[in-house]
Design a protein around this motif. Structure first.
Motif, PDB file in Angstrom:
ATOM      1  N   THR A  89       0.847  -1.192   0.000  1.00  0.00           N
ATOM      2  CA  THR A  89       0.000   0.000   0.000  1.00  0.00           C
ATOM      3  C   THR A  89       0.887   1.249   0.000  1.00  0.00           C
ATOM      4  O   THR A  89       1.628   1.495   0.952  1.00  0.00           O
ATOM      5  N   LYS A  90       0.820   2.003  -1.078  1.00  0.00           N
ATOM      6  CA  LYS A  90       1.616   3.219  -1.228  1.00  0.00           C
ATOM      7  C   LYS A  90       0.738   4.332  -1.797  1.00  0.00           C
ATOM      8  O   LYS A  90      -0.284   4.069  -2.451  1.00  0.00           O
ATOM      9  N   ASP A  91       1.153   5.560  -1.563  1.00  0.00           N
ATOM     10  CA  ASP A  91       0.473   6.712  -2.134  1.00  0.00           C
ATOM     11  C   ASP A  91       1.094   6.996  -3.510  1.00  0.00           C
ATOM     12  O   ASP A  91       2.092   7.714  -3.631  1.00  0.00           O
ATOM     13  N   VAL A  92       0.511   6.388  -4.553  1.00  0.00           N
ATOM     14  CA  VAL A  92       1.061   6.488  -5.906  1.00  0.00           C
ATOM     15  C   VAL A  92       0.471   7.709  -6.608  1.00  0.00           C
ATOM     16  O   VAL A  92      -0.746   7.882  -6.669  1.00  0.00           O
ATOM     17  N   LEU A  93       1.343   8.517  -7.155  1.00  0.00           N
ATOM     18  CA  LEU A  93       0.909   9.708  -7.875  1.00  0.00           C
ATOM     19  C   LEU A  93       0.824   9.462  -9.377  1.00  0.00           C
ATOM     20  O   LEU A  93      -0.064   9.994 -10.052  1.00  0.00           O
ATOM     21  N   GLN A  94       1.761   8.618  -9.897  1.00  0.00           N
ATOM     22  CA  GLN A  94       1.816   8.402 -11.343  1.00  0.00           C
ATOM     23  C   GLN A  94       2.572   7.114 -11.634  1.00  0.00           C
ATOM     24  O   GLN A  94       3.481   6.723 -10.890  1.00  0.00           O
ATOM     25  N   VAL A  95       2.196   6.443 -12.727  1.00  0.00           N
ATOM     26  CA  VAL A  95       2.908   5.250 -13.201  1.00  0.00           C
ATOM     27  C   VAL A  95       3.506   5.566 -14.564  1.00  0.00           C
ATOM     28  O   VAL A  95       2.804   6.074 -15.460  1.00  0.00           O
ATOM     29  N   THR A  96       4.789   5.287 -14.725  1.00  0.00           N
ATOM     30  CA  THR A  96       5.494   5.589 -15.968  1.00  0.00           C
ATOM     31  C   THR A  96       6.127   4.319 -16.527  1.00  0.00           C
ATOM     32  O   THR A  96       6.748   3.554 -15.788  1.00  0.00           O
ATOM     33  N   TRP A  97       5.965   4.099 -17.837  1.00  0.00           N
ATOM     34  CA  TRP A  97       6.642   2.997 -18.537  1.00  0.00           C
ATOM     35  C   TRP A  97       7.796   3.573 -19.351  1.00  0.00           C
ATOM     36  O   TRP A  97       7.647   4.581 -20.035  1.00  0.00           O
ATOM     37  N   GLN A  98       8.964   2.907 -19.253  1.00  0.00           N
ATOM     38  CA  GLN A  98      10.148   3.342 -19.983  1.00  0.00           C
ATOM     39  C   GLN A  98      10.790   2.147 -20.687  1.00  0.00           C
ATOM     40  O   GLN A  98      10.651   1.005 -20.249  1.00  0.00           O
ATOM     41  N   LYS A  99      11.502   2.445 -21.768  1.00  0.00           N
ATOM     42  CA  LYS A  99      12.361   1.440 -22.391  1.00  0.00           C
ATOM     43  C   LYS A  99      13.790   1.693 -21.940  1.00  0.00           C
ATOM     44  O   LYS A  99      14.285   2.824 -22.028  1.00  0.00           O
ATOM     45  N   MET A 103       8.816  -6.394 -33.178  1.00  0.00           N
ATOM     46  CA  MET A 103       9.900  -6.622 -34.131  1.00  0.00           C
ATOM     47  C   MET A 103      11.241  -6.561 -33.392  1.00  0.00           C
ATOM     48  O   MET A 103      11.282  -6.374 -32.171  1.00  0.00           O
ATOM     49  N   GLU A 104      12.319  -6.674 -34.163  1.00  0.00           N
ATOM     50  CA  GLU A 104      13.648  -6.728 -33.554  1.00  0.00           C
ATOM     51  C   GLU A 104      13.952  -5.484 -32.734  1.00  0.00           C
ATOM     52  O   GLU A 104      14.568  -5.567 -31.674  1.00  0.00           O
ATOM     53  N   GLN A 105      13.539  -4.306 -33.215  1.00  0.00           N
ATOM     54  CA  GLN A 105      13.841  -3.074 -32.486  1.00  0.00           C
ATOM     55  C   GLN A 105      13.070  -2.960 -31.176  1.00  0.00           C
ATOM     56  O   GLN A 105      13.393  -2.116 -30.327  1.00  0.00           O
ATOM     57  N   ASP A 106      12.046  -3.796 -30.987  1.00  0.00           N
ATOM     58  CA  ASP A 106      11.273  -3.764 -29.738  1.00  0.00           C
ATOM     59  C   ASP A 106      11.864  -4.683 -28.672  1.00  0.00           C
ATOM     60  O   ASP A 106      11.441  -4.629 -27.512  1.00  0.00           O
ATOM     61  N   GLU A 107      12.813  -5.510 -29.053  1.00  0.00           N
ATOM     62  CA  GLU A 107      13.418  -6.434 -28.094  1.00  0.00           C
ATOM     63  C   GLU A 107      14.250  -5.657 -27.076  1.00  0.00           C
ATOM     64  O   GLU A 107      14.860  -4.640 -27.387  1.00  0.00           O
ATOM     65  N   GLY A 108      14.250  -6.121 -25.839  1.00  0.00           N
ATOM     66  CA  GLY A 108      15.016  -5.465 -24.776  1.00  0.00           C
ATOM     67  C   GLY A 108      14.230  -5.420 -23.486  1.00  0.00           C
ATOM     68  O   GLY A 108      13.244  -6.135 -23.308  1.00  0.00           O
ATOM     69  N   CYS A 109      14.654  -4.551 -22.566  1.00  0.00           N
ATOM     70  CA  CYS A 109      14.052  -4.478 -21.237  1.00  0.00           C
ATOM     71  C   CYS A 109      13.238  -3.203 -21.074  1.00  0.00           C
ATOM     72  O   CYS A 109      13.591  -2.150 -21.616  1.00  0.00           O
ATOM     73  N   TYR A 110      12.156  -3.334 -20.289  1.00  0.00           N
ATOM     74  CA  TYR A 110      11.235  -2.227 -20.037  1.00  0.00           C
ATOM     75  C   TYR A 110      11.070  -2.039 -18.529  1.00  0.00           C
ATOM     76  O   TYR A 110      11.116  -3.016 -17.762  1.00  0.00           O
ATOM     77  N   LEU A 111      10.890  -0.779 -18.128  1.00  0.00           N
ATOM     78  CA  LEU A 111      10.765  -0.432 -16.714  1.00  0.00           C
ATOM     79  C   LEU A 111       9.377   0.145 -16.445  1.00  0.00           C
ATOM     80  O   LEU A 111       8.859   0.921 -17.246  1.00  0.00           O
ATOM     81  N   CYS A 112       8.797  -0.264 -15.315  1.00  0.00           N
ATOM     82  CA  CYS A 112       7.570   0.380 -14.841  1.00  0.00           C
ATOM     83  C   CYS A 112       7.901   1.078 -13.524  1.00  0.00           C
ATOM     84  O   CYS A 112       8.412   0.462 -12.589  1.00  0.00           O
ATOM     85  N   LEU A 113       7.642   2.374 -13.474  1.00  0.00           N
ATOM     86  CA  LEU A 113       7.995   3.200 -12.312  1.00  0.00           C
ATOM     87  C   LEU A 113       6.723   3.672 -11.609  1.00  0.00           C
ATOM     88  O   LEU A 113       5.902   4.372 -12.210  1.00  0.00           O
ATOM     89  N   PHE A 114       6.574   3.268 -10.358  1.00  0.00           N
ATOM     90  CA  PHE A 114       5.482   3.765  -9.533  1.00  0.00           C
ATOM     91  C   PHE A 114       6.023   4.953  -8.733  1.00  0.00           C
ATOM     92  O   PHE A 114       6.810   4.776  -7.798  1.00  0.00           O
ATOM     93  N   ASN A 115       5.633   6.147  -9.130  1.00  0.00           N
ATOM     94  CA  ASN A 115       6.105   7.363  -8.473  1.00  0.00           C
ATOM     95  C   ASN A 115       5.235   7.625  -7.242  1.00  0.00           C
ATOM     96  O   ASN A 115       4.055   7.973  -7.368  1.00  0.00           O
ATOM     97  N   THR A 116       5.814   7.433  -6.050  1.00  0.00           N
ATOM     98  CA  THR A 116       5.051   7.493  -4.802  1.00  0.00           C
ATOM     99  C   THR A 116       5.514   8.664  -3.947  1.00  0.00           C
ATOM    100  O   THR A 116       6.615   9.197  -4.119  1.00  0.00           O
ATOM    101  N   TYR A 117       4.645   9.021  -3.011  1.00  0.00           N
ATOM    102  CA  TYR A 117       4.989  10.056  -2.027  1.00  0.00           C
ATOM    103  C   TYR A 117       4.833   9.456  -0.635  1.00  0.00           C
ATOM    104  O   TYR A 117       3.816   8.825  -0.332  1.00  0.00           O
ATOM    105  N   PRO A 118       5.856   9.551   0.239  1.00  0.00           N
ATOM    106  CA  PRO A 118       7.126  10.290   0.072  1.00  0.00           C
ATOM    107  C   PRO A 118       8.298   9.398  -0.316  1.00  0.00           C
ATOM    108  O   PRO A 118       9.436   9.823  -0.260  1.00  0.00           O
ATOM    109  N   ASP A 119       8.038   8.116  -0.687  1.00  0.00           N
ATOM    110  CA  ASP A 119       9.131   7.155  -0.899  1.00  0.00           C
ATOM    111  C   ASP A 119       9.888   7.364  -2.202  1.00  0.00           C
ATOM    112  O   ASP A 119      10.977   6.828  -2.376  1.00  0.00           O
TER     113      ASP A 119
END
Length: 342
Positions: free
Chosen positions: A147-157, A203-219
């Motif tokens: 249980t966290k106070d999440v402000l935003q979720v961001t996906w990154q490559k 496709m080949e250019q989509d291969e790799g690792c992806y990050l999901c960031l839960f931006n929380t307050y105050p952590d």
């Protein structure tokens, strides 16, 4: 899993400590006079020798000045022994303090490792590796387990040179897919606790690792990581070569994929068997690998047989093909083989 990693780290630290001799020489007392250990027999002999000298002194008359010099020498020896004993005590105390200090440092390192392993990634549940066929859609998901106070979720490559933002979700702004990914990525489940995206026609250019960031307050940011691994597997090609022998024939099977597939020949009849098997791999210009397995099928004596070939890679389901070798009669007088009628 994290506990197992910590256990192995402790084992490695203990092994290094043993090799470096931390437990044997936490603090070096070799410089302290009299710190060496003397055998009991040597100590007893020394005491007996000093006892004989004392008895001789009582019976042999000595000059007063000589007696005074001897007493002074004994007093100096006593002071030296007292100083040596104090030095040994001080050295023992330093040993204890050094051991205590090293254990404190080791515990701090273990606590830091434990925090790094459990502090952020353990609170997010996600797939470590997702296998996806070239051209298909892939579903990536992240779920916040605390249980966290999440402000935003961001996906990154996660690129070698940078971390590129793909999409974000917040209750205030809703779903946002960044330019350059609008026709490629869309949200499947948009939420501050459970968030997932779909990448279309990977496709080949989509291969790799992806990050999901839960931006929380105050952590701050809590990060999950999942990686896409592409695979390509084509249907195997099974070939049965003609042979002049009615008891054996040559069978070969080829399969192309990425990474290199495994190719296995099989036959249903128990009295038949493969021998002289060989495998050749060829890397193609598009990074796929063609694997060809060839073997001699023996023991069918002109009877029919069903031969199979299975191609697979990693955890992907195998692709199987089958061919039937028809039964043949012995070669007739005209030199030709004739198939048996069923």
């Amino acid at each position: 899993m994290d506990g197992l990693i910590i256990f192995f780290i402790i084992i490695i630290i203990a092994e290094v400590a043993e090799r470096q001799g931390w437990w044997r020489r936490m603090y070096d007392c070799s410089h302290v006079p009299g710190s060496e250990v003397r055998p009991a027999s040597e100590l007893c002999a020394s005491l007996h020798h000093h006892g004989n000298r004392s008895s001789r002194r009582r019976t042999t008359p000595t000059h007063p000045s000589s007696r005074w010099a001897e007493l002074k020498m004994l007093d100096m020896q006593h002071k030296k022994k007292t100083a040596s004993a104090r030095a040994k005590v001080d050295c023992t105390i330093m040993q204890y303090k050094d051991v205590k200090l090293k254990w404190k440092k080791m515990l701090k390192v273990l606590m830091l490792i434990s925090f790094l392993l459990k502090g952020q990634t353990a609170v997010i549940q996600t797939q470590q590796t997702v296998m996806v066929k070239v051209g298909e859609d892939v579903h990536l998901s992240c779920q916040l387990m605390q249980t966290k106070d999440v402000l935003q979720v961001t996906w990154q490559k996660d690129l070698p040179e940078e971390k590129k933002n793909i999409a974000t979700y917040s209750e205030h702004f809703g779903q946002t897919v960044n330019p350059g990914f609008k026709d490629k990525v869309e949200f499947k489940d948009a939420g501050l606790k459970n968030c997932s995206i779909v990448i279309r026609k990977v496709m080949e250019q989509d291969e790799g690792c992806y990050l999901c960031l839960f931006n929380t307050y105050p952590d701050g940011s809590l990060t999950g990581r999942t990686c896409i691994q592409l695979y390509e597997l084509h249907e195997p090609i099974l070939q049965i070569r003609e042979s002049n022998s009615t008891e054996e024939t040559v069978v070969s099977c080829s399969a192309t994929g990425r990474p290199a597939p495994t190719v296995t020949l099989n036959v249903t009849q128990q009295d038949l068997y493969f021998s002289n098997s060989s495998t050749v791999s060829v890397t193609n210009t598009n990074a796929t690998v063609t694997v060809t397995t060839t073997a001699v099928l023996s023991g069918f004596h002109g009877n029919g047989a069903q031969v199979g070939c299975a191609a697979g890679l990693l955890s992907v389901p195998e692709i199987q093909v089958f061919k039937t070798i028809p039964a043949v009669n012995q070669t007739s007088d005209d030199g030709e083989k004739h198939f048996k009628n069923h």
